[in-house]
Design a protein around this motif. Structure first.
Motif, PDB file in Angstrom:
ATOM      1  N   ASN A  12       0.975  -0.986  -0.404  1.00  0.00           N
ATOM      2  CA  ASN A  12       0.029  -0.221   0.060  1.00  0.00           C
ATOM      3  C   ASN A  12       0.992   1.181   0.250  1.00  0.00           C
ATOM      4  O   ASN A  12       1.773   0.838  -0.394  1.00  0.00           O
ATOM      5  CB  ASN A  12      -1.050  -0.384   1.455  1.00  0.00           C
ATOM      6  N   GLY A  13       0.497   1.989   0.263  1.00  0.00           N
ATOM      7  CA  GLY A  13       1.178   4.051   0.320  1.00  0.00           C
ATOM      8  C   GLY A  13       2.074   4.084   1.597  1.00  0.00           C
ATOM      9  O   GLY A  13       2.558   4.970   1.276  1.00  0.00           O
ATOM     10  N   HIS A  33      -7.504   1.307   3.187  1.00  0.00           N
ATOM     11  CA  HIS A  33      -7.450   2.716   2.742  1.00  0.00           C
ATOM     12  C   HIS A  33      -7.872   3.084   3.753  1.00  0.00           C
ATOM     13  O   HIS A  33      -8.493   4.464   3.841  1.00  0.00           O
ATOM     14  CB  HIS A  33      -8.667   2.509   1.706  1.00  0.00           C
ATOM     15  N   PRO A  87      -3.679   4.560   3.348  1.00  0.00           N
ATOM     16  CA  PRO A  87      -3.552   4.555   1.640  1.00  0.00           C
ATOM     17  C   PRO A  87      -3.257   3.852   0.897  1.00  0.00           C
ATOM     18  O   PRO A  87      -2.193   2.982   1.499  1.00  0.00           O
ATOM     19  CB  PRO A  87      -2.341   6.355   1.376  1.00  0.00           C
ATOM     20  N   THR A  88      -4.642   3.582   0.498  1.00  0.00           N
ATOM     21  CA  THR A  88      -4.260   1.975  -0.630  1.00  0.00           C
ATOM     22  C   THR A  88      -4.934   1.683  -1.197  1.00  0.00           C
ATOM     23  O   THR A  88      -5.062   0.808  -2.472  1.00  0.00           O
ATOM     24  CB  THR A  88      -5.066   0.618   0.820  1.00  0.00           C
ATOM     25  N   ASP A 136       6.798   6.761  -4.245  1.00  0.00           N
ATOM     26  CA  ASP A 136       6.604   8.003  -3.044  1.00  0.00           C
ATOM     27  C   ASP A 136       6.246   7.180  -2.121  1.00  0.00           C
ATOM     28  O   ASP A 136       5.102   7.444  -1.443  1.00  0.00           O
ATOM     29  CB  ASP A 136       5.207   9.182  -3.581  1.00  0.00           C
ATOM     30  N   VAL A 137       6.438   6.523  -1.984  1.00  0.00           N
ATOM     31  CA  VAL A 137       6.289   5.029  -0.495  1.00  0.00           C
ATOM     32  C   VAL A 137       7.807   4.947   0.241  1.00  0.00           C
ATOM     33  O   VAL A 137       9.277   5.424  -0.353  1.00  0.00           O
ATOM     34  CB  VAL A 137       6.329   3.783  -0.682  1.00  0.00           C
ATOM     35  N   ARG A 173       0.147   0.473 -10.804  1.00  0.00           N
ATOM     36  CA  ARG A 173      -0.913   0.817  -9.977  1.00  0.00           C
ATOM     37  C   ARG A 173      -2.271   0.284 -10.176  1.00  0.00           C
ATOM     38  O   ARG A 173      -2.558  -0.003 -11.299  1.00  0.00           O
ATOM     39  CB  ARG A 173      -0.805   2.709  -9.421  1.00  0.00           C
TER      40      ARG A 173
END
Length: 347
Positions: free
Chosen positions: A138-139, A162, A166-167, A217-218, A276
């Motif tokens: 996930n994020g 989520h 953030p998923t 961006d993780v 994604r």
């Protein structure tokens, strides 16, 4: 509008306002807050606003209307609108049943947005997720699901997580040998070209896990830990965290050439790749309540004369559960047949 003119043109024409859209040209002023709009908006549109009294204007500003839209599946454009004071889903007296387990049947979908704004969607159903050497994060860079589970349950896990992490989107990650052999979404196996997918941002490529984390961006440390966890599971033959490869369903879609757990493999050889994935729906589970002949029932359980329903408009007999493939088409065909027989028998 986006379906006909492209996403870029739609972005120029509309601005995001809360949960809806505000027109900046075509409608003078139209704010769609969710599915609702104000009566004063309609009055402005038809030119009656200046002729209204102060009291009428105040009443109009307080009035809330529900916007009903008819969507053409082929063009992805609205073909008609209707405004009413109520939701009006029971205008004919039909009973609406909300499925107890889930309102929809889900599948994770990756989206390739081409340079011209057109889109190609790939449903990640059964081919890649259960194979050895793929991990989903996930994020936060963390695993959240058994990657080999059914596509319906995969998205349900996305939506549950989520709520706190953030998923959406989630990321499917693999290395070069995996993509060469199995493919990853629209990046097809067998050495087929993938540079166009990298160029358009569909397929993310990186020389290291740290670089991949930056591009996604993780957190790099979390993603590195998730990869290490999967690599250790592959060495042990057991996924202690999420049980990938622990069911017959998982194993059926794994790699039959592996003697141990056919769903576990290392992610170790660069370059590394990711796509994604977003929640996509196969059909809906909630809908109009019918009898065994597809006749729509009213609130008292009585059939409404001349009104029949099948397919996704009908409340699914599965109740939002997904026991196997065909649970949308099968009932649609069955109840469509029964509806036809019922109507033919009345003539």
């Amino acid at each position: 509008y986006a379906g006909r003119h492209g996403i870029a043109a739609a972005k120029r024409k509309f601005n995001i306002v809360g949960g809806g859209l505000e027109s900046v040209r075509a409608f003078q002023r139209l704010i769609m807050d969710g599915w609702r709009t104000q009566l004063s908006t309609i009055a402005i549109k038809i030119g009656d606003w200046d002729a209204m009294s102060t009291k009428e204007k105040k009443d109009a500003d307080r009035e809330r209307l529900v916007l009903h839209g008819s969507l053409c599946a082929a063009s992805r454009c609205f073909t008609g609108f209707r405004l009413s004071k109520t939701e009006n889903k029971e205008a004919a007296g039909a009973a609406f049943l909300e499925a107890p387990a889930d309102h929809a049947f889900w599948a994770p979908v990756s989206v390739w947005i081409k340079a011209d704004g057109s889109q190609v969607r790939f449903p990640h159903l059964i081919w890649d997720r259960a194979k050895p050497g793929l991990v989903a994060v996930n994020g936060a860079g963390r695993r959240f699901v058994n990657e080999g589970t059914s596509y319906h349950e995969f998205v349900r896990a996305m939506l549950r997580w989520h709520e706190t992490v953030p998923t959406v989107p989630a990321f499917l990650i693999a290395d070069r040998p995996f993509v060469d052999r199995w493919g990853l979404g629209l990046a097809l196996p067998g050495g087929r070209p993938r540079s166009h997918l990298i160029r358009d941002g569909y397929l993310i490529e990186a020389a290291s896990i740290a670089e991949l984390a930056r591009k996604l961006d993780v957190p790099a440390d979390a993603l590195g830990a998730s990869i290490a966890e999967m690599n250790q599971a592959a060495a042990d033959g057991i996924d202690a965290g999420f049980g990938k490869g622990s069911s017959e369903y998982n194993r059926y879609y794994g790699d039959p050439a592996i003697a141990g757990n056919p769903c576990l493999g290392a992610i170790a050889e660069p370059p590394f790749y990711a796509v994604r994935v977003y929640p996509g729906d196969i059909g809906t589970a909630s809908g109009l309540l019918t009898d065994t002949d597809g006749r729509v029932l009213d609130g008292n359980g009585e059939p409404i004369a001349g009104l029949y329903c099948c397919g996704s408009d009908m409340a699914s007999i599965m109740g939002g559960h997904y026991p196997g493939a065909g649970i949308t088409l099968g009932p649609a065909l069955t109840f469509g047949y029964r509806i036809g027989r019922t109507i033919a028998g009345q003539q």
